[in-house]
Design a protein around this motif. Structure first.
Motif, PDB file in Angstrom:
ATOM      1  N   LEU A   1      13.338 -23.968  46.101  1.00 46.61           N
ATOM      2  CA  LEU A   1      12.443 -23.490  45.047  1.00 46.61           C
ATOM      3  C   LEU A   1      12.269 -21.979  45.145  1.00 46.61           C
ATOM      4  O   LEU A   1      12.247 -21.281  44.121  1.00 46.61           O
ATOM      5  CB  LEU A   1      11.092 -24.201  45.152  1.00 46.61           C
ATOM      6  CG  LEU A   1      10.174 -24.093  43.941  1.00 46.61           C
ATOM      7  CD1 LEU A   1      10.746 -24.865  42.762  1.00 46.61           C
ATOM      8  CD2 LEU A   1       8.783 -24.631  44.281  1.00 46.61           C
ATOM      9  N   ASN A   2      12.139 -21.474  46.372  1.00 47.61           N
ATOM     10  CA  ASN A   2      12.038 -20.029  46.555  1.00 47.61           C
ATOM     11  C   ASN A   2      13.272 -19.321  46.029  1.00 47.61           C
ATOM     12  O   ASN A   2      13.184 -18.291  45.346  1.00 47.61           O
ATOM     13  CB  ASN A   2      11.844 -19.692  48.036  1.00 47.61           C
ATOM     14  CG  ASN A   2      10.437 -19.971  48.518  1.00 47.61           C
ATOM     15  OD1 ASN A   2       9.497 -19.984  47.731  1.00 47.61           O
ATOM     16  ND2 ASN A   2      10.288 -20.195  49.807  1.00 47.61           N
TER      17      ASN A   2
ATOM     18  N   LEU B   1       6.645 -29.579  44.043  1.00 48.18           N
ATOM     19  CA  LEU B   1       6.251 -28.294  44.624  1.00 48.18           C
ATOM     20  C   LEU B   1       6.106 -27.226  43.542  1.00 48.18           C
ATOM     21  O   LEU B   1       5.232 -26.355  43.622  1.00 48.18           O
ATOM     22  CB  LEU B   1       7.273 -27.853  45.665  1.00 48.18           C
ATOM     23  CG  LEU B   1       7.334 -28.685  46.944  1.00 48.18           C
ATOM     24  CD1 LEU B   1       8.529 -28.262  47.799  1.00 48.18           C
ATOM     25  CD2 LEU B   1       6.033 -28.568  47.743  1.00 48.18           C
ATOM     26  N   SER B   2       6.953 -27.301  42.515  1.00 54.04           N
ATOM     27  CA  SER B   2       6.848 -26.361  41.401  1.00 54.04           C
ATOM     28  C   SER B   2       5.501 -26.500  40.689  1.00 54.04           C
ATOM     29  O   SER B   2       4.910 -25.502  40.256  1.00 54.04           O
ATOM     30  CB  SER B   2       7.993 -26.590  40.412  1.00 54.04           C
ATOM     31  OG  SER B   2       7.846 -25.778  39.271  1.00 54.04           O
TER      32      SER B   2
ATOM     33  N   LEU C   1      15.555 -32.786  44.321  1.00 54.63           N
ATOM     34  CA  LEU C   1      15.073 -32.397  42.995  1.00 54.63           C
ATOM     35  C   LEU C   1      13.652 -32.883  42.708  1.00 54.63           C
ATOM     36  O   LEU C   1      12.806 -32.086  42.285  1.00 54.63           O
ATOM     37  CB  LEU C   1      16.046 -32.903  41.933  1.00 54.63           C
ATOM     38  CG  LEU C   1      15.736 -32.543  40.481  1.00 54.63           C
ATOM     39  CD1 LEU C   1      15.699 -31.034  40.283  1.00 54.63           C
ATOM     40  CD2 LEU C   1      16.769 -33.171  39.540  1.00 54.63           C
ATOM     41  N   PRO C   2      13.312 -34.174  42.923  1.00 53.41           N
ATOM     42  CA  PRO C   2      11.935 -34.604  42.645  1.00 53.41           C
ATOM     43  C   PRO C   2      10.897 -33.895  43.517  1.00 53.41           C
ATOM     44  O   PRO C   2       9.791 -33.588  43.058  1.00 53.41           O
ATOM     45  CB  PRO C   2      11.958 -36.110  42.933  1.00 53.41           C
ATOM     46  CG  PRO C   2      13.394 -36.496  42.860  1.00 53.41           C
ATOM     47  CD  PRO C   2      14.157 -35.300  43.330  1.00 53.41           C
ATOM     48  N   VAL C   3      11.256 -33.621  44.780  1.00 57.87           N
ATOM     49  CA  VAL C   3      10.327 -32.931  45.680  1.00 57.87           C
ATOM     50  C   VAL C   3      10.120 -31.492  45.205  1.00 57.87           C
ATOM     51  O   VAL C   3       8.981 -31.008  45.145  1.00 57.87           O
ATOM     52  CB  VAL C   3      10.854 -32.953  47.126  1.00 57.87           C
ATOM     53  CG1 VAL C   3       9.902 -32.200  48.053  1.00 57.87           C
ATOM     54  CG2 VAL C   3      11.038 -34.390  47.604  1.00 57.87           C
ATOM     55  N   ALA C   4      11.200 -30.821  44.846  1.00 61.45           N
ATOM     56  CA  ALA C   4      11.082 -29.453  44.349  1.00 61.45           C
ATOM     57  C   ALA C   4      10.262 -29.396  43.066  1.00 61.45           C
ATOM     58  O   ALA C   4       9.490 -28.459  42.847  1.00 61.45           O
ATOM     59  CB  ALA C   4      12.472 -28.869  44.113  1.00 61.45           C
TER      60      ALA C   4
ATOM     61  N   PHE D   1       9.329 -29.917  36.602  1.00 60.16           N
ATOM     62  CA  PHE D   1      10.587 -29.676  35.909  1.00 60.16           C
ATOM     63  C   PHE D   1      10.721 -30.543  34.662  1.00 60.16           C
ATOM     64  O   PHE D   1      11.305 -30.134  33.662  1.00 60.16           O
ATOM     65  CB  PHE D   1      11.762 -29.942  36.848  1.00 60.16           C
ATOM     66  CG  PHE D   1      11.855 -28.982  38.012  1.00 60.16           C
ATOM     67  CD1 PHE D   1      11.143 -27.787  38.032  1.00 60.16           C
ATOM     68  CD2 PHE D   1      12.672 -29.277  39.098  1.00 60.16           C
ATOM     69  CE1 PHE D   1      11.239 -26.904  39.099  1.00 60.16           C
ATOM     70  CE2 PHE D   1      12.782 -28.406  40.164  1.00 60.16           C
ATOM     71  CZ  PHE D   1      12.057 -27.219  40.170  1.00 60.16           C
ATOM     72  N   ARG D   2      10.200 -31.779  34.709  1.00 63.12           N
ATOM     73  CA  ARG D   2      10.272 -32.658  33.524  1.00 63.12           C
ATOM     74  C   ARG D   2       9.316 -32.184  32.433  1.00 63.12           C
ATOM     75  O   ARG D   2       9.597 -32.334  31.233  1.00 63.12           O
ATOM     76  CB  ARG D   2       9.954 -34.094  33.918  1.00 63.12           C
ATOM     77  CG  ARG D   2      11.043 -34.775  34.745  1.00 63.12           C
ATOM     78  CD  ARG D   2      10.782 -36.266  34.859  1.00 63.12           C
ATOM     79  NE  ARG D   2      11.695 -36.942  35.754  1.00 63.12           N
ATOM     80  CZ  ARG D   2      12.920 -37.357  35.434  1.00 63.12           C
ATOM     81  NH1 ARG D   2      13.377 -37.147  34.207  1.00 63.12           N
ATOM     82  NH2 ARG D   2      13.682 -37.975  36.328  1.00 63.12           N
ATOM     83  N   GLU D   3       8.169 -31.675  32.832  1.00 60.75           N
ATOM     84  CA  GLU D   3       7.176 -31.180  31.874  1.00 60.75           C
ATOM     85  C   GLU D   3       7.747 -30.041  31.036  1.00 60.75           C
ATOM     86  O   GLU D   3       7.454 -29.924  29.833  1.00 60.75           O
ATOM     87  CB  GLU D   3       5.946 -30.705  32.651  1.00 60.75           C
ATOM     88  CG  GLU D   3       4.838 -30.106  31.832  1.00 60.75           C
ATOM     89  CD  GLU D   3       3.708 -29.563  32.697  1.00 60.75           C
ATOM     90  OE1 GLU D   3       2.699 -29.127  32.124  1.00 60.75           O
ATOM     91  OE2 GLU D   3       3.841 -29.572  33.938  1.00 60.75           O
TER      92      GLU D   3
END
Length: 300
Positions: free
Chosen positions: A24-25, A213-214, A207-210, A222-224
């Motif tokens: 993510l960073n 965290l986002s 991906l789901p964890v990131a 990410f889905r939003e």
């Protein structure tokens, strides 16, 4: 569950979280804007001179109390305005090659620096989602200057996603049309595609964890952050453009976006064009299509 299995699970979860946070960073933390390189090409030097003579720095304090910056190019006597949105890690100034054709069509230009880009505040890149609110505020800044403004939105890559996400908001009637070039369907879809492309690793389970965290760090999952959902709500005409050889924002995304849109719409795809290179690959087709679309809707 035994103590060893529990400890192993904790370590695995901790490692996955740490790895996802590192990714993510890399993906969303602010980057340095590429330096502006001098050029010996006469056309580029002429474009630079045109920009330096006319562009002025503008600022806006958004509702998140962030100082946003951009460039404004006045076209005296015109009520036409083009808001030009740059891509990932770029800046407004570097969109002058896209702004100049609109200027030649009689448009004033606003080329904002997205949050966490250029001269604007911000530590985390929004990939177009929080920027859609900033765009609405920039639009109302234009209307304070000129209530008779006729506004179009244009963007490429992340800027195209910004335009589509903005177009799904409730906009004033002075916003007449939107043009997106190589935008992605959602941040989730783009990250799912980009992680293997950039890092040569599978997107799951990171991906789901990131994405979670986002939400904590950048304010959105990410889905939003979905352009495809926003184009379903769009009320203004939209031109969808994509290079058929784009392997960064996958070419099939444009067909999903086009099919989802319920507004008046048109699509242009350019064979052999890579990411955001349709205008360079087929300049006459590109700008003739853009100009025709603009003239069809800007004065309605």
């Amino acid at each position: 569950m035994g103590k060893k299995m529990f400890a192993a699970s904790v370590l695995a979860i901790g490692g996955l979280t740490a790895f996802s946070n590192a990714m993510l960073n890399i993906a969303l933390r602010r980057k340095k804007t590429p330096p502006q390189e001098s050029s010996s090409d006469p056309k580029t030097r002429a474009l630079d001179a045109w920009f330096e003579q006319r562009a002025v720095r503008v600022t806006h304090r958004n509702r998140d109390n962030m100082r946003l910056t951009g460039w404004f190019v006045l076209h005296p006597g015109s009520h036409r305005y083009a808001v030009i949105c740059h891509g990932y890690t770029n800046c407004g100034r570097n969109m002058r090659h896209r702004g100049k054709p609109f200027y030649d069509m009689g448009f004033n230009l606003l080329m904002p620096d997205a949050r966490a880009h250029g001269g604007s505040d911000g530590k985390m890149i929004g990939m177009g989602w929080p920027e859609r609110r900033d765009m609405v505020e920039w639009i109302y800044d234009i209307l304070k200057r000129d209530p008779d403004a006729k506004i179009l939105l244009y963007g490429e890559s992340m800027g195209a996603a910004t335009v589509m996400m903005t177009a799904g908001e409730v906009l004033p009637e002075q916003v007449k049309l939107a043009i997106e070039d190589c935008g992605f369907t959602s941040v989730w879809d783009q990250m799912k595609s980009a992680i293997p492309y950039l890092y040569h690793i599978p997107p799951y389970p990171m991906l789901p964890v990131a994405s979670c965290l986002s939400k904590l760090r950048a304010g959105y999952t990410f889905r939003e952050a979905s352009a495809i959902r926003q184009v379903r709500r769009c009320k203004i005409p939209m031109l969808f453009i994509h290079g058929e050889a784009d392997d960064f924002v996958p070419y099939p995304m444009v067909h999903r976006l086009y099919e989802a849109a319920t507004c008046e719409k048109q699509m242009l795809t350019v064979p052999k064009a890579g990411h955001c290179l349709s205008a360079e690959t087929a300049p006459d087709v590109y700008w003739n299509t853009v100009r025709s679309f603009v003239e069809r809707y800007i004065d309605r």
